[in-house]
Motif scaffolding. Structure first.
Motif, PDB file in Angstrom:
ATOM      1  N   ILE A 105     -16.680   0.809  -3.846  1.00  7.40           N
ATOM      2  CA  ILE A 105     -15.688   1.892  -3.822  1.00  7.40           C
ATOM      3  C   ILE A 105     -14.597   1.647  -4.864  1.00  7.40           C
ATOM      4  N   ASN A 106     -14.172   0.396  -4.994  1.00  4.84           N
ATOM      5  CA  ASN A 106     -13.114   0.094  -5.960  1.00  4.84           C
ATOM      6  C   ASN A 106     -13.549   0.350  -7.401  1.00  4.84           C
ATOM      7  N   HIS A 107     -14.837   0.241  -7.691  1.00  6.17           N
ATOM      8  CA  HIS A 107     -15.311   0.592  -9.029  1.00  6.17           C
ATOM      9  C   HIS A 107     -15.108   2.087  -9.293  1.00  6.17           C
ATOM     10  N   TYR A 108     -15.370   2.901  -8.301  1.00  2.00           N
ATOM     11  CA  TYR A 108     -15.100   4.337  -8.442  1.00  2.00           C
ATOM     12  C   TYR A 108     -13.613   4.573  -8.664  1.00  2.00           C
ATOM     13  N   ARG A 109     -12.787   3.828  -7.966  1.00  2.00           N
ATOM     14  CA  ARG A 109     -11.334   3.976  -8.110  1.00  2.00           C
ATOM     15  C   ARG A 109     -10.875   3.588  -9.512  1.00  2.00           C
ATOM     16  N   VAL A 110     -11.438   2.523 -10.044  1.00  4.43           N
ATOM     17  CA  VAL A 110     -11.084   2.108 -11.406  1.00  4.43           C
ATOM     18  C   VAL A 110     -11.507   3.190 -12.400  1.00  4.43           C
ATOM     19  N   GLU A 111     -12.673   3.782 -12.198  1.00 11.07           N
ATOM     20  CA  GLU A 111     -13.103   4.881 -13.076  1.00 11.07           C
ATOM     21  C   GLU A 111     -12.110   6.039 -13.014  1.00 11.07           C
TER      22      GLU A 111
ATOM     23  N   VAL B  73      -8.882   5.750 -12.350  1.00  9.48           N
ATOM     24  CA  VAL B  73      -7.703   5.291 -13.089  1.00  9.48           C
ATOM     25  C   VAL B  73      -7.929   5.475 -14.587  1.00  9.48           C
ATOM     26  N   LEU B  74      -9.092   5.100 -15.069  1.00 11.99           N
ATOM     27  CA  LEU B  74      -9.400   5.252 -16.491  1.00 11.99           C
ATOM     28  C   LEU B  74      -9.371   6.720 -16.910  1.00 11.99           C
ATOM     29  N   ARG B  75      -9.870   7.585 -16.047  1.00 12.04           N
ATOM     30  CA  ARG B  75      -9.827   9.022 -16.344  1.00 12.04           C
ATOM     31  C   ARG B  75      -8.381   9.490 -16.461  1.00 12.04           C
ATOM     32  N   ILE B  76      -7.536   9.041 -15.546  1.00 10.00           N
ATOM     33  CA  ILE B  76      -6.126   9.436 -15.561  1.00 10.00           C
ATOM     34  C   ILE B  76      -5.424   8.875 -16.802  1.00 10.00           C
ATOM     35  N   PHE B  77      -5.728   7.630 -17.158  1.00  5.14           N
ATOM     36  CA  PHE B  77      -5.126   7.036 -18.356  1.00  5.14           C
ATOM     37  C   PHE B  77      -5.439   7.860 -19.599  1.00  5.14           C
ATOM     38  N   ASN B  78      -6.588   8.511 -19.623  1.00  4.93           N
ATOM     39  CA  ASN B  78      -6.980   9.307 -20.785  1.00  4.93           C
ATOM     40  C   ASN B  78      -6.468  10.743 -20.729  1.00  4.93           C
ATOM     41  N   ASP B  79      -5.748  11.077 -19.684  1.00  4.84           N
ATOM     42  CA  ASP B  79      -5.200  12.426 -19.524  1.00  4.84           C
ATOM     43  C   ASP B  79      -3.703  12.384 -19.846  1.00  4.84           C
ATOM     44  N   ALA B  80      -3.326  13.031 -20.927  1.00  2.00           N
ATOM     45  CA  ALA B  80      -1.928  13.015 -21.379  1.00  2.00           C
ATOM     46  C   ALA B  80      -0.959  13.589 -20.341  1.00  2.00           C
ATOM     47  N   ASN B  81      -1.453  14.388 -19.412  1.00  6.16           N
ATOM     48  CA  ASN B  81      -0.576  14.961 -18.385  1.00  6.16           C
ATOM     49  C   ASN B  81       0.010  13.895 -17.460  1.00  6.16           C
TER      50      ASN B  81
ATOM     51  N   TYR C  55       3.535   8.834 -15.560  1.00  7.48           N
ATOM     52  CA  TYR C  55       3.400   8.326 -14.195  1.00  7.48           C
ATOM     53  C   TYR C  55       3.431   6.799 -14.210  1.00  7.48           C
ATOM     54  N   LYS C  56       4.015   6.223 -13.200  1.00 10.54           N
ATOM     55  CA  LYS C  56       4.023   4.771 -13.066  1.00 10.54           C
ATOM     56  C   LYS C  56       2.627   4.295 -12.681  1.00 10.54           C
ATOM     57  N   LEU C  57       2.321   3.061 -13.053  1.00 13.93           N
ATOM     58  CA  LEU C  57       1.016   2.487 -12.729  1.00 13.93           C
ATOM     59  C   LEU C  57       0.741   2.514 -11.230  1.00 13.93           C
ATOM     60  N   GLU C  58       1.739   2.188 -10.440  1.00 13.76           N
ATOM     61  CA  GLU C  58       1.547   2.154  -8.988  1.00 13.76           C
ATOM     62  C   GLU C  58       1.223   3.543  -8.443  1.00 13.76           C
ATOM     63  N   SER C  59       1.822   4.568  -9.017  1.00 12.30           N
ATOM     64  CA  SER C  59       1.531   5.937  -8.583  1.00 12.30           C
ATOM     65  C   SER C  59       0.094   6.314  -8.923  1.00 12.30           C
ATOM     66  N   ILE C  60      -0.339   5.931 -10.102  1.00 11.70           N
ATOM     67  CA  ILE C  60      -1.718   6.209 -10.512  1.00 11.70           C
ATOM     68  C   ILE C  60      -2.683   5.459  -9.611  1.00 11.70           C
ATOM     69  N   ALA C  61      -2.345   4.217  -9.277  1.00 12.02           N
ATOM     70  CA  ALA C  61      -3.197   3.420  -8.388  1.00 12.02           C
ATOM     71  C   ALA C  61      -3.351   4.117  -7.036  1.00 12.02           C
TER      72      ALA C  61
ATOM     73  N   TYR D 114      -4.084  -2.129 -21.069  1.00 21.91           N
ATOM     74  CA  TYR D 114      -5.147  -1.160 -21.348  1.00 21.91           C
ATOM     75  C   TYR D 114      -4.547   0.231 -21.553  1.00 21.91           C
ATOM     76  N   ARG D 115      -3.633   0.604 -20.700  1.00 18.69           N
ATOM     77  CA  ARG D 115      -3.011   1.933 -20.791  1.00 18.69           C
ATOM     78  C   ARG D 115      -2.274   2.092 -22.115  1.00 18.69           C
ATOM     79  N   GLN D 116      -1.571   1.057 -22.520  1.00 17.93           N
ATOM     80  CA  GLN D 116      -0.842   1.106 -23.788  1.00 17.93           C
ATOM     81  C   GLN D 116      -1.802   1.332 -24.951  1.00 17.93           C
ATOM     82  N   LYS D 117      -2.948   0.650 -24.930  1.00 16.63           N
ATOM     83  CA  LYS D 117      -3.957   0.846 -25.972  1.00 16.63           C
ATOM     84  C   LYS D 117      -4.439   2.294 -25.997  1.00 16.63           C
TER      85      LYS D 117
END
Length: 165
Positions: A101-107, A109-117, A121-127, A153-156
Motif C-alpha cells: 500500500i505504501n508503494h501506491y502512496r509514494v506513487e 506523492v510523486l504525482r503530486i510533486f509533478n503537479d504545479a498546483n 503545499y508542505k511535505l507533511e500535507s502532501i504525505a 527529490y521535490r526540489q529536483k
C-alpha cells in the motif's frame, strides 16, 4: 513581442520533450507488463485474478489514500480473504500488505510533486493527502522506495519544471 514569442516557443518545446519522455515511460511500462504477463502465464490463474482485482480496486477506488486502510477492508471489497492477500503479496511481490500500500502512496506523492498546483503545499500535507498516517512513515517509506529524501527529490522536480509565473 519577440521575447514573448521566444519564451512561448521555448515552453512549447519543453512540453513536447516532456510528452516524449512520458511516451517512452509508457512504452517501458507496457514492455514490463508484457514480460510479467509471460512470466506469470504458467502461474495459477486464480492467484493472478486476485492480484488483478486487488490492484484494480486500489487504482480505481484510490483506497490507499485512506490512512486507516486495513487488509480486511480490502479483502472484503475484492471478495477475498486477508490470508490470501497476504500470501499472494509475499509470493508475487515479496511485500507485506502495508509495504504494498505504501508503494501506491509514494506513487501518489510523486504525482503530486509533478503537479504545479501543489508546489506550495508542505511535505507533511502532501504525505497526509497521499494516505500516510505519520510523518515518519512517509519519510522512511519515500526514501526507501525512491532512494532520496522527499524534500531533495521535490526540489529536483521543481527546478526541472518550467515556471509559468
Amino acid at each position: 513581442m519577440a521575447i514573448i514569442l521566444l519564451v512561448t516557443i521555448s515552453l512549447f518545446i519543453h512540453r513536447v520533450n516532456l510528452l516524449k519522455e512520458r511516451e517512452l515511460a509508457y512504452q517501458d511500462l507496457s514492455e514490463k507488463f508484457q514480460q510479467l504477463e509471460k512470466k506469470y502465464a504458467t502461474e495459477d490463474s486464480s492467484e493472478l485474478e486476485v492480484l488483478f482485482r486487488l490492484c484494480s480496486y486500489l487504482e480505481k477506488e484510490k483506497a490507499y489514500l485512506n490512512t486507516k486502510l486495513k487488509v480486511d477492508e480490502v479483502a472484503e471489497a475484492i471478495h477475498s480473504s486477508q490470508r490470501e492477500i497476504s500470501v499472494l503479496l509475499k509470493k508475487h511481490k515479496n511485500q507485506n500488505f502495508n509495504s504494498f500500500i505504501n508503494h501506491y502512496r509514494v506513487e501518489e506523492v510523486l504525482r503530486i510533486f509533478n503537479d504545479a498546483n501543489y508546489e506550495h503545499y508542505k511535505l507533511e500535507s502532501i504525505a497526509m493527502m497521499s494516505g500516510f498516517g505519520s510523518k515518519q512513515s512517509f519519510y522512511n517509506t519515500f526514501e526507501a522506495v525512491v532512494g532520496e529524501k522527499p524534500a531533495h527529490y521535490r526540489q529536483k522536480v521543481q527546478t526541472e519544471q518550467p515556471s509559468l509565473k
